[in-house]
Design an enzyme around this catalytic site. Sequence first.
Site, short mmCIF file in Angstrom:
data_model
loop_
_atom_site.label_atom_id
_atom_site.label_comp_id
_atom_site.label_asym_id
_atom_site.label_seq_id
_atom_site.Cartn_x
_atom_site.Cartn_y
_atom_site.Cartn_z
N ASP A 1 -24.64 -76.86 -7.15
CA ASP A 1 -23.64 -75.85 -7.02
C ASP A 1 -21.91 -76.16 -7.07
OD1 ASP A 1 -22.86 -77.80 -5.00
OD2 ASP A 1 -22.70 -76.52 -3.01
N ASP B 1 -22.49 -80.28 -4.29
CA ASP B 1 -22.82 -80.86 -3.60
C ASP B 1 -24.27 -80.70 -2.90
OD1 ASP B 1 -22.73 -78.57 -1.77
OD2 ASP B 1 -21.38 -79.94 -0.53
N ASN C 1 -32.06 -75.46 0.44
CA ASN C 1 -31.07 -75.23 0.07
C ASN C 1 -30.96 -76.38 -1.74
OD1 ASN C 1 -29.41 -76.71 0.90
ND2 ASN C 1 -28.49 -74.57 2.06
N SER D 1 -17.82 -74.10 -2.07
CA SER D 1 -19.23 -74.44 -2.93
C SER D 1 -19.67 -73.67 -3.55
CB SER D 1 -19.84 -74.69 -1.16
OG SER D 1 -21.19 -75.23 -1.30
N ARG E 1 -31.42 -65.24 12.20
CA ARG E 1 -30.11 -66.03 12.78
C ARG E 1 -28.88 -65.92 12.09
NH1 ARG E 1 -28.40 -69.93 8.63
NH2 ARG E 1 -27.22 -70.19 9.98
N ALA E 2 -28.48 -65.66 12.78
CA ALA E 2 -26.30 -65.02 12.68
C ALA E 2 -26.12 -66.36 10.96
CB ALA E 2 -25.81 -65.02 13.74
N SER E 3 -25.47 -65.26 10.45
CA SER E 3 -24.79 -66.51 8.99
C SER E 3 -23.88 -67.44 10.02
CB SER E 3 -24.77 -65.56 8.05
OG SER E 3 -23.85 -65.96 7.12
N GLY E 4 -23.36 -68.21 9.09
CA GLY E 4 -22.77 -69.06 9.76
C GLY E 4 -21.34 -68.60 8.73
N GLU F 1 -31.72 -79.74 3.23
CA GLU F 1 -31.95 -77.98 3.21
C GLU F 1 -33.08 -78.13 2.89
OE1 GLU F 1 -28.95 -76.18 5.99
OE2 GLU F 1 -27.69 -77.59 4.68
#
Length: 548
Positions: free
Chosen positions: A283, A287, A380, A68, A503-506, A378
Amino acid sequence: MTMTFDLSAIKSTIIPHKVEGTIYAYGTAGFRTKAHLLDSVMYKVGILAALRSKKLNGATIGVMITASHNPEEDNGVKLVDPRGEMLEQSWENYATKLANANDGDSLAEVVEQIVTAQEINLDAPAAVVYAHDTRPSCPELVKCLESGLSVSGAKATGYGLKTTPMLHYIVRCINTAGTNDAYGEPTEEGYYKKLSEAFMTAVAGKPRLSTLHVDCGNGVGAPKLAEFVKYLPEDVLSLKIINGDIHTEGKLNKDCGADYVKTRQQAPLGSEIAPGDRYCSFDGDADRIVFYYVDSNGVFKLLDGDKIAGLAAMFIMELVQDVGIDTLKVGVVQTAYANGSSTNYLTNVLKVPVSCVPTGVKHLHHEAEKYDIGVYFEANGHGTVLFSPEALNTINTIEAKTPAQQQAINQLKAVTDVINQTVGDAISDMLLVETILTNRQWGPEEWDQAYTDLPNRLVKVVVADRTIFKTTNAERELVEPEGLQEQINEHVAKYSHGRSFVRASGTEDAVRVYAEAATRSETDELANKVSLLVYNQAGGVGKPPMMP
């Protein structure tokens, strides 16, 4: 290719991990890491895809090799379920277990666990289709995937270079062929035809807008969009592709593309945008999409996923009203990253129900399915609109009483076909926005007038261990580390319209800090304070984060 599931071949053909001690985890984006670490994973994904297909009585499963918006040296892989949706969540754990088995015996053991737990008949057929993006690492990784598919006895079909949404579309078309909800022709040409014909119907009789410049991030969207425009007359849609170099090494997503524009809040490097120009960015795997322009003072303005969701919800609600269907409920799904102004606009101006869910497309998609018509994006720029089977049936069977109602019905039907309901799709979402703007005869300024975004910042804080960050309330509140949320709240309380969450990055060893407030300077200040708080309390790595 053998058409039997051969456990002894699976054991003996295993591709071992290149770097011992590498731990893999299947998340929202599937597996994603440096490309040279993925050969063993691709082999096992082939086995998993075959098992998933066998479990579902031979339904076709998709495998997409892409990373991506990530840098070119990364790659990744994800599975696509029969209706073009993401892999069922309960199978993510199997994917992780398989990926981390590094010798033939432990791999065979995990395979047997899956077969037993899921009661899979290994004599059932398996069908898998696969595709890849433009990354230089893809050809080798495809071979590793094919090796796994071969020992699993899958009927495998390679579709070559495709955007991620195209593969999702193809999977759904194959699995719905010959049924009442057949989705289309399972080919690239079928995809182009469906979208172009629907778009022409949706904008029929309206003057064409000015040229839209499309930054393709030097990714797969460029050649595919160039192919797609051949299906549309020049007087219906005018596009100009920029950043379409897929052959020069190192250019993919470099200083361009949707992620760059959204996170930097600036145009791709080297773009000369004048007031009145219309721009959007895809991107690397096409998508995601964001739009942008500069106002009469030369100030850059971003029209992101929140703005797209607001525009889509407004237009679809009005169409449903014009058609005269009062039984269909439209809803919008957001994450904590949605701008506070957009939530306010949807709730108080459009008066549409809004749900907030944790970050990750799978959460948005599942929540959107709860509405008759679920709009999810989202911030983004990744998103789509889902129409329930009941909603589609209602739209397709209603009989018009007036010519105006007939026109609205035709348009609503066309909109359902312009939208790729399987997954976020930059080309499809671009056409949805163009449909609405063409019908309204709006430029970007008119679209942007719905509401004014609160200034916001997203900061990445690299930490020693992201797993210590635990959240609740759709990731808007920290539960652990203990006491950190209270300290964040103290900072937030000092700012007008202040909001911040952590929040923690995925996808990487980092924590993401989001902040918004009434002014840009207050936003930067709040983002700075919360980022430093996280850095100091949670073992920050490298230099402390600072706002530009």
